[in-house]
Enzyme design. Sequence first.
Site, PDB file in Angstrom:
ATOM      1  N   ARG A 111       0.259  -3.261 -10.967  1.00 50.44           N
ATOM      2  CA  ARG A 111      -0.926  -2.536 -10.516  1.00 50.44           C
ATOM      3  C   ARG A 111      -1.009  -1.176 -11.203  1.00 50.44           C
ATOM      4  NH1 ARG A 111      -3.772  -2.688  -6.308  1.00 50.44           N
ATOM      5  NH2 ARG A 111      -5.294  -2.272  -7.925  1.00 50.44           N
ATOM      6  N   HIS A 133      -2.415   3.892  -7.921  1.00 46.34           N
ATOM      7  CA  HIS A 133      -3.603   4.010  -7.066  1.00 46.34           C
ATOM      8  C   HIS A 133      -3.227   4.558  -5.703  1.00 46.34           C
ATOM      9  CE1 HIS A 133      -1.843   0.067  -6.204  1.00 46.34           C
ATOM     10  NE2 HIS A 133      -2.275   0.252  -4.968  1.00 46.34           N
ATOM     11  N   TYR A 168       3.340  -0.546  -9.799  1.00 46.23           N
ATOM     12  CA  TYR A 168       4.341  -1.472  -9.250  1.00 46.23           C
ATOM     13  C   TYR A 168       3.947  -2.916  -9.553  1.00 46.23           C
ATOM     14  CZ  TYR A 168       0.987  -1.827  -5.318  1.00 46.23           C
ATOM     15  OH  TYR A 168      -0.134  -2.003  -4.558  1.00 46.23           O
ATOM     16  N   TYR A 188       6.484   1.040  -1.623  1.00 38.54           N
ATOM     17  CA  TYR A 188       5.896   1.384  -0.328  1.00 38.54           C
ATOM     18  C   TYR A 188       6.978   1.402   0.741  1.00 38.54           C
ATOM     19  CZ  TYR A 188       1.107   0.513  -1.946  1.00 38.54           C
ATOM     20  OH  TYR A 188      -0.101   0.564  -2.596  1.00 38.54           O
ATOM     21  N   HIS A 213      -4.699   4.157  -1.744  1.00 36.80           N
ATOM     22  CA  HIS A 213      -5.633   3.427  -0.878  1.00 36.80           C
ATOM     23  C   HIS A 213      -6.374   4.421   0.018  1.00 36.80           C
ATOM     24  CE1 HIS A 213      -4.012  -0.651  -1.705  1.00 36.80           C
ATOM     25  NE2 HIS A 213      -2.912   0.024  -1.963  1.00 36.80           N
TER      26      HIS A 213
END
Length: 230
Positions: free
Chosen positions: A150, A153, A140, A101, A155
């Site tokens: 995870r 995905h 990640y 991110y 959000h």
Amino acid sequence: MNFEAIAPGIYPELVYPPYKSTVKRGPTQPLLRLDAPRPVTDNIVATRSLLLPHDMDLTAQGEGEPLGEKIVVTGRVVDEDGKPVRNSLLEVWQCNAAGRYRHKKDQHNAPLDPNFNGWGKMLTDDDGRYRFVTIKPGPYPWGNHDKAWRPAHIHFSLFGNVYAQRLVTQMYFPSDPLFAYDPIFQSIPDEAARQRLISRFSLEETVGDQMLGYEFDIVLRGRDATPMGI
Ligand SMILES: [Fe+2]
């Protein structure tokens, strides 16, 4: 909102020990019922002036093309009666193809992409439909437990047309091998509800030799509600 009474098993467990931070943040006392204040049913009006030129194309926000697999994600947002949720604000954010991110708290040892921010926003149209172009996010690690990764995905944050329709959730990709090991995904008790968070591959939405298409329909409230995913 007594979500559990309306749709048992759809709301994630507030305290779910395999998902460690829920133990610290989850309520330790029984929940209190509050009468809905008036703003819950007030209309939320979103205007196009909120939108910036490349908000619906996350691959066009830098000087060049970001790395990774370009995809298009689209779907319809409907209410509990199947009616389109029109002209409502939908925000998305995600990591890049390497699983990083653009955020100071993300110290994962993976490269940032100078051409990818990882955030976008849009309004649903008169049919409740949305569409955006992005890069397929990578999995990640998140440190919750040994080998905690995870599933890939995106959000989603939806404002709906009234505050009672507010939804923050995560969209997943089909056949991810990490579903079974992800406490965030597994914190939603109902199997069918979990499946509603998984997008489906769409040849129809695939754009020539440019990008694969994924469809993700969203239901705000009701028995068939798309679950929260936080
Ligand atoms: Fe995430």
